[in-house]
Scaffold this active site. Structure first.
Site, PDB file in Angstrom:
ATOM      1  N   GLY A   1       0.839  -1.213   0.000  1.00 53.73           N
ATOM      2  CA  GLY A   1       0.000   0.000   0.000  1.00 53.73           C
ATOM      3  C   GLY A   1       0.868   1.255   0.000  1.00 53.73           C
TER       4      GLY A   1
ATOM      5  N   TYR B   1       4.200  15.995 -12.472  1.00 54.56           N
ATOM      6  CA  TYR B   1       3.872  15.969 -11.047  1.00 54.56           C
ATOM      7  C   TYR B   1       4.579  17.073 -10.265  1.00 54.56           C
ATOM      8  CZ  TYR B   1       3.045  14.230  -6.348  1.00 54.56           C
ATOM      9  OH  TYR B   1       2.675  14.132  -5.034  1.00 54.56           O
TER      10      TYR B   1
ATOM     11  N   ASP C   1      -8.916  14.728  -9.068  1.00 55.91           N
ATOM     12  CA  ASP C   1      -8.020  15.806  -8.677  1.00 55.91           C
ATOM     13  C   ASP C   1      -7.264  16.541  -9.774  1.00 55.91           C
ATOM     14  OD1 ASP C   1      -7.635  17.335  -6.542  1.00 55.91           O
ATOM     15  OD2 ASP C   1      -6.207  16.058  -5.518  1.00 55.91           O
TER      16      ASP C   1
ATOM     17  N   ARG D   1       1.058  19.728   7.129  1.00 53.66           N
ATOM     18  CA  ARG D   1       2.180  19.710   6.197  1.00 53.66           C
ATOM     19  C   ARG D   1       2.926  21.022   6.344  1.00 53.66           C
ATOM     20  NH1 ARG D   1       2.654  16.159   2.070  1.00 53.66           N
ATOM     21  NH2 ARG D   1       0.939  14.733   1.761  1.00 53.66           N
TER      22      ARG D   1
ATOM     23  N   GLU E   1     -10.155  12.964  11.887  1.00 55.93           N
ATOM     24  CA  GLU E   1      -9.512  11.878  12.646  1.00 55.93           C
ATOM     25  C   GLU E   1      -9.517  12.211  14.138  1.00 55.93           C
ATOM     26  OE1 GLU E   1      -6.533  10.589   9.003  1.00 55.93           O
ATOM     27  OE2 GLU E   1      -5.774  11.883  10.592  1.00 55.93           O
TER      28      GLU E   1
ATOM     29  N   ASP F   1     -29.818  30.237 -41.615  1.00 52.05           N
ATOM     30  CA  ASP F   1     -29.665  31.366 -40.686  1.00 52.05           C
ATOM     31  C   ASP F   1     -28.271  31.963 -40.940  1.00 52.05           C
ATOM     32  OD1 ASP F   1     -29.775  32.901 -38.178  1.00 52.05           O
ATOM     33  OD2 ASP F   1     -28.367  31.385 -37.470  1.00 52.05           O
ATOM     34  N   TYR F   2     -28.027  33.147 -40.429  1.00 49.17           N
ATOM     35  CA  TYR F   2     -26.724  33.777 -40.705  1.00 49.17           C
ATOM     36  C   TYR F   2     -25.763  33.667 -39.508  1.00 49.17           C
ATOM     37  CZ  TYR F   2     -23.162  37.103 -42.083  1.00 49.17           C
ATOM     38  OH  TYR F   2     -21.965  37.674 -42.379  1.00 49.17           O
ATOM     39  N   ASP F   3     -25.971  34.491 -38.441  1.00 44.89           N
ATOM     40  CA  ASP F   3     -24.995  34.558 -37.331  1.00 44.89           C
ATOM     41  C   ASP F   3     -24.909  33.232 -36.582  1.00 44.89           C
ATOM     42  OD1 ASP F   3     -23.936  37.437 -36.923  1.00 44.89           O
ATOM     43  OD2 ASP F   3     -26.069  37.683 -37.373  1.00 44.89           O
TER      44      ASP F   3
ATOM     45  N   ASP G   1     -28.626  28.059 -35.509  1.00 43.04           N
ATOM     46  CA  ASP G   1     -27.926  27.767 -34.250  1.00 43.04           C
ATOM     47  C   ASP G   1     -28.670  28.289 -33.036  1.00 43.04           C
ATOM     48  OD1 ASP G   1     -27.422  30.497 -34.994  1.00 43.04           O
ATOM     49  OD2 ASP G   1     -25.919  30.561 -33.404  1.00 43.04           O
TER      50      ASP G   1
HETATM   51  O1  LIG Z   1     -30.741  35.198 -36.935  1.00 45.71           O
HETATM   52  P1  LIG Z   1     -29.270  35.431 -36.954  1.00 45.71           P
HETATM   53  O2  LIG Z   1     -28.724  35.650 -38.326  1.00 45.71           O
HETATM   54  O3  LIG Z   1     -28.545  34.327 -36.244  1.00 45.71           O
HETATM   55  O4  LIG Z   1     -29.037  36.783 -36.146  1.00 45.71           O
HETATM   56  C1  LIG Z   1     -29.300  36.854 -34.750  1.00 45.71           C
HETATM   57  C2  LIG Z   1     -28.632  38.084 -34.176  1.00 45.71           C
HETATM   58  O5  LIG Z   1     -27.267  37.991 -34.530  1.00 45.71           O
HETATM   59  C3  LIG Z   1     -26.400  39.087 -34.250  1.00 45.71           C
HETATM   60  O6  LIG Z   1     -26.002  38.989 -32.889  1.00 45.71           O
HETATM   61  C4  LIG Z   1     -25.298  37.805 -32.604  1.00 45.71           C
HETATM   62  O7  LIG Z   1     -24.101  37.727 -33.419  1.00 45.71           O
HETATM   63  C5  LIG Z   1     -23.133  38.747 -33.167  1.00 45.71           C
HETATM   64  C6  LIG Z   1     -22.000  38.563 -34.150  1.00 45.71           C
HETATM   65  O8  LIG Z   1     -21.419  37.309 -34.055  1.00 45.71           O
HETATM   66  C7  LIG Z   1     -22.662  38.708 -31.712  1.00 45.71           C
HETATM   67  O9  LIG Z   1     -21.759  39.761 -31.455  1.00 45.71           O
HETATM   68  C8  LIG Z   1     -23.877  38.828 -30.777  1.00 45.71           C
HETATM   69  O10 LIG Z   1     -23.474  38.668 -29.437  1.00 45.71           O
HETATM   70  C9  LIG Z   1     -24.920  37.767 -31.132  1.00 45.71           C
HETATM   71  O11 LIG Z   1     -26.089  37.934 -30.340  1.00 45.71           O
HETATM   72  C10 LIG Z   1     -27.006  40.408 -34.571  1.00 45.71           C
HETATM   73  O12 LIG Z   1     -26.239  41.457 -34.049  1.00 45.71           O
HETATM   74  C11 LIG Z   1     -28.464  40.543 -34.201  1.00 45.71           C
HETATM   75  O13 LIG Z   1     -29.014  41.701 -34.791  1.00 45.71           O
HETATM   76  C12 LIG Z   1     -29.224  39.343 -34.756  1.00 45.71           C
HETATM   77  O14 LIG Z   1     -30.587  39.439 -34.432  1.00 45.71           O
END
Ligand SMILES: O=P(O)(O)OC[C@H]1O[C@H](O[C@H]2O[C@H](CO)[C@@H](O)[C@H](O)[C@H]2O)[C@H](O)[C@@H](O)[C@@H]1O
Length: 835
Positions: free
Chosen positions: A73, A148, A204, A336, A440, A556-558, A742
């Site tokens: 041990g 370590y 840990d 310690r 203890e 979608d964009y952002d 997203d």
């Molecule tokens: O529908 P989407 O195209 O996904 O747009 C949603 C919002 O996106 C933007 O804000 C988000 O993206 C930014 C850039 O990456 C970031 O800085 C921010 O924190 C996010 O919330 C945009 O500014 C909004 O107008 C849109 O509605």
């Protein structure tokens, strides 16, 4: 006798209490154990710890290689080792211990690293350890040292204990590589023995990268991480150069356990501040995966201490000590020799005590035993010796020294004897994950009920309420507490003692291990019952695309086509994304539309010149068909609410440094991505309440909770409505439909498509699906839906950007916006190479 179940393990400690104490405490504790679930199914636990609880030495019968081995041990970590070992005594549990074996000892008693041993000798190590349910991780000498002594003890340990790095505790950048390498070796070793359904329990700060590394190898595994040490405030933690790697490493776990909630809170706060992740009091949203946290204070092997303290050898030592310190009150301390152990503070306070209460001079002795510390600092050691000498020269005499200082590994019998006879235990540590020495002491005080003076900076302080809590920095306060404790009457002593004893016996190491494993098991069951979203099947995706003639592509964009950036204006379309969009739009069989929360000016500016691309802005308020003009779908809508929303957003912007307002035509967005993460989150909640009271409850608008933003827009539009509009009156005309997003607002699109597909293939009732295979699957879960989408047209691919366990109505997932662009490029490639 059969093994107890994990749940019964808690009850064992009750039996110990009732056996040893005529005035049993058992009845008052019986309620607790009933709340634990039974471990009905067998579970295999792989417990990973830095050092295995064993040492190895060459067996006499093999003086030359290949060696056979004797296993013994290992000292230290008694609570953890006892807890983990106890799992193997439980019914339905099988625990394999994985860890570094360290050096071996040869027949001359000398130590050597295992690096140069022959393969046969190493195999024999594995065989010898397998008899103890243990698997060694072979770490070469240089890596082991950097891992370590280097990164673990000199970089992480001081930080976790609130100490800064300095000349006595320097940082060496090469240690990080060793730390990473050693963690990888652990991941490989565990992977080599892992079986589906195993629970991996990592221990840990030596192994903080292991959860993420192992998760990469086994994405669906249940991984528990338990941090035995404290976790410092985020203000301190963020000074660690590799802070992100360490936090993400830890977040590979399914569940992370801490000794106290305050350590857990610091960790949550670090995830928010350092990684910008959203947290709740019970977990972290790691890009869509929830990592939960729990608090599991460790206990000691109370039964073992109970047995040890009663041995005849201990009784003999007690007799000697009593004679040696006849008529003296004994204060005991064992720590310690580290700064954080608070020995300096203890000596300062003791000196104060002797000065403030002269009546105790010559009547009280402090027996202070120290062991080598985690980080050796000769200057600090010299300082302690100097303090001892000062006290003894001021208050001592030829016959009596008030401080008996022993810097040595104390024989266990002697230690037990000291704990049995002490009149007071004084613990002044500045930081300690738990402090098992105090527990203890409690076990050993069944006859005397002597008080425990316990630093409030130990993890233990939160659970043993019978102890007298002290602030080790307040020397005068500690001196007063010593005086009060030494004068404490028997009734108060007993009352305090009963609480402490009950706690220690009930919450022992065995109980701790059983509780953690039970908890991990429950977490695993929850995980199994919630269906995961499968990863987008790219070959299938491309095949369905090329097979189809009319295709609808809605994106979608952002966060979907472009990564999230700190400043909204900087989220520009990547060139490869524009290239893929152009290629897709050029094919008349495809209809491509960007459906975004952005305003039309932004969309026009960055995507307006992609020929053939449709655009929809502000979550469905506007739409522009290819070659057409923008259509305002909210033409008639009263927009007077905007003024009130703007003034509320302005109010919060002025009070939240870093926050900004994005005013659009039919919606307004309040961004707090660049504010202090915790304060920004707090202000967003406040702002939301404010909006709900002042605007949303009265007007037809709603609040969207976006990524580090709040948006207010009219209720009558959403992205789902745009999807319906684009799909048209005859949605069945589209043989291939892809929709990717997203955000929460994108879920409206996924839901709209799910309903549409259900209507098309099942006439509104999935049991009447036109394909027999479809009839067997409901559209209840993402996994079901992805399957029904692939057999016959129409092929619907709803894709969320995030991890597999993200809650989404989408049928598929990809990890990032890069993956979305890659998937689009794949369609383009598939088309160009199609016959
Ligand atoms: O529908 P989407 O195209 O996904 O747009 C949603 C919002 O996106 C933007 O804000 C988000 O993206 C930014 C850039 O990456 C970031 O800085 C921010 O924190 C996010 O919330 C945009 O500014 C909004 O107008 C849109 O509605």
């Amino acid at each position: 006798m059969s093994k107890p179940t994990i749940d019964e393990a808690a009850d064992l400690s009750l039996k110990v209490v009732s056996l040893s104490h005529p005035d049993s405490f058992a009845s008052s504790m019986a309620g607790d154990s009933s709340k634990h679930e039974q471990l009905s199914a067998p579970v295999r636990i792989i417990a990973a710890m830095h050092f295995l609880p064993f040492t190895i030495s060459v067996a006499e019968e093999t003086p030359a290689e290949p060696y056979e081995w004797k296993v013994a041990g290992r000292r230290g970590h008694t609570a953890m080792y006892a807890g983990v070992r106890s799992l193997n005594e439980l019914a339905n549990a099988d625990c394999i211990q994985v860890g570094w074996i360290g050096n071996y000892t040869d027949l001359k008693g000398e130590e050597h690293p295992c690096d140069k041993l022959s393969a046969a000798s190493r195999d024999n190590i594995c065989k010898a350890l397998s008899k103890h349910n243990a698997v060694p991780v072979f770490v070469d000498e240089s890596t082991a040292h950097g891992h370590y002594e280097g990164y673990s003890k000199h970089t992480l340990w001081p930080l976790l204990h609130y100490m800064s790095w300095d000349d006595a505790r320097p940082m060496n950048p090469t240690w990080w590589d060793s730390y990473t390498k050693a963690n990888k070796l652990f991941a490989e070793t565990i992977d080599s023995i892992y079986q589906d359904g195993d629970i991996v329990w990592i221990h840990d700060y030596h192994l903080l990268l292991l959860p993420e590394l192992f998760r990469a190898a086994r994405p669906a595994s249940t991984i528990g991480l338990f941090l035995h040490s404290p976790f410092p405030s985020s203000e301190l933690f963020r000074s660690l150069p590799r802070r992100k790697e360490i936090l993400y490493g830890m977040l590979g776990a399914t569940r992370i356990g801490f000794q106290t909630y305050s350590y857990a809170r610091h960790f949550l706060s670090s995830c928010t501040r350092v990684l910008g992740l959203e947290t709740t009091p019970t977990g972290i949203d790691n890009k869509g995966s929830m990592v939960t946290i729990g608090v599991f204070p460790i206990g000691i092997d109370a039964r073992h201490v109970q047995e040890r303290r009663a041995l005849p050898a201990v009784e003999a030592k007690m007799k000697n000590l009593r004679e040696m310190f006849a008529n003296k009150r004994i204060i005991i301390g064992r720590d310690r020799l580290d700064e954080v152990a608070g020995i300096k503070q203890k000596l300062e306070a003791f000196e104060k005590f002797l000065g403030m209460y002269p009546e105790w001079q010559n009547n009280v002795v402090l027996i202070q035993v120290t062991q080598p510390g985690q980080t050796q600092d000769p200057k600090f050691e010299a300082k302690i010796s100097e303090l001892v000498t000062n006290i003894n020269s001021t208050y001592g005499s030829l016959e009596f020294m008030p401080v008996m200082y022993h810097h040595t590994f104390l024989d266990t019998d002697e230690y037990m004897a000291l704990l049995n006879i002490a009149d007071l235990c004084l613990i002044t540590v500045i930081r300690d994950g738990m402090n098992t020495g105090s527990l203890e002491f409690v076990v050993c005080q069944q006859d005397k009920h002597s008080p425990l003076l316990l630093s409030e900076f130990t993890g233990t302080a939160g659970s043993v309420s019978g102890a007298v809590q002290i602030n080790p920095w307040d020397y005068e306060g500690v001196a007063q507490a010593i005086d009060t404790a030494l004068r404490m009457g028997p009734d108060e002593k007993k009352e305090r003692y009963v609480q402490m004893y009950q706690h220690v016996m009930r919450h022992d190491a065995q109980h701790w291990a059983a509780t953690v494993v039970q908890d991990l098991r429950a977490t695993a069951l929850v995980g199994q019952s919630s269906a995961e979203t499968p990863a987008l099947d790219l070959p299938l995706f491309a095949r369905c695309f090329t097979e189809s003639k009319r295709r609808m592509i809605m994106l979608d964009y952002d966060g979907t086509l472009t990564p999230i950036t700190n400043i909204p204006a900087q989220a520009l379309p990547p060139p490869e994304m524009l290239e893929a969009l152009r290629a897709l739009c050029a094919d008349p069989r495809n209809f491509v539309c960007i459906i975004s929360g952005r305003d039309r000016a932004f969309l026009e500016l960055h995507l307006g010149d992609v020929k053939g691309l449709a655009l929809s802005g502000e979550h469905g308020s506007f739409i522009r068909y290819p070659d057409g003009d923008w259509i305002n779908l909210l033409d008639e809508m009263d927009m007077s609410w905007k003024d009130e929303v703007l003034s509320i957003f302005t109010f919060y912007t002025e009070r939240t440094a870093g926050a900004t307002i994005e005013a659009k035509e039919t919606s307004i967005t309040w961004h707090y991505r660049n504010a202090d993460p915790e304060y920004g989150e707090f202000q967003a909640k406040e702002c939301m309440n404010h909006l709900e009271d002042a605007v949303v409850s009265k007007l037809p608008v709603e609040i969207l909770v976006g990524k580090k933003c709040l948006e207010v827009r009219p209720m009558s539009v959403n992205k789902g409505e745009i999807v319906k509009r684009l799909m048209g009156a005859r949605p069945e005309q589209w043989e291939f439909v892809v929709c990717a997003g997203d955000d929460k607002t994108d879920e409206d699109m996924f839901r709209a498509l799910r309903t549409m597909k259900q209507t098309i293939v099942g006439g509104g009732n999935s049991s009447q699906s036109r394909a027999p295979a479809d009839a067997a699957t409901s559209v209840g879960t993402s996994a079901d839906w992805s399957l029904t989408s692939m057999r016959l047209p129409p092929y619907y691919f709803t894709v969320t950007v995030g991890p597999a366990d993200k809650k989404s109505a989408a049928a598929w997932h990809v990890r990032s916006s890069h993956d979305v662009v890659d998937a689009l490029a794949r369609l383009v490639d598939a088309e160009s190479s199609a016959p």
